[in-house]
Motif scaffolding. Sequence first.
Motif, short mmCIF file in Angstrom:
data_model
loop_
_atom_site.label_atom_id
_atom_site.label_comp_id
_atom_site.label_asym_id
_atom_site.label_seq_id
_atom_site.Cartn_x
_atom_site.Cartn_y
_atom_site.Cartn_z
N GLN A 103 42.71 33.41 42.17
CA GLN A 103 41.16 33.01 42.35
C GLN A 103 41.32 31.96 43.07
N PRO A 108 36.81 34.50 43.64
CA PRO A 108 37.25 35.14 42.11
C PRO A 108 37.62 36.94 42.12
N ALA A 111 41.24 37.82 42.20
CA ALA A 111 42.38 37.51 41.14
C ALA A 111 42.62 38.56 40.21
#
Length: 131
Positions: A103, A108, A111
């Motif tokens: 991440q 974001p 991940a």
Amino acid sequence: MAAGEPMGMYTPGKITEIEDDEEFQDETLIERLYGLTEMFPESVRNASYSAAITSCKASKALYRFTRRSMWIGSTSLMILAAPIVFEQERFALEQQQLSQQRQMLLGPNAAMSGAFGMPQGPPGMAPPPPK
């Protein structure tokens, strides 16, 4: 009782005689129970005594067996299951750290997917070959 009196009639003198007859000696519970034993034959008393002793010994043996069984079971469970639980916890922590690293490096949405956009299978399995 006099010969000419009816059965249910009491005079004050007779009440005193009845009260005098009702004077008992104070007995302890043990003395009363021992006195009751004379009602039963010797064989019944011996059988009840041996049954009481046997049940007491059986209760003690069952308690000892249960105590030892619980000790063996609980220690065996700790020795055999604790390492597995610790390894699962360690694996989950490693996965969480990998997810956080991805991440931070790739953003974001990275991940959620596998390494560099490749889907990842269960641990211990290789990713599927590219087509």
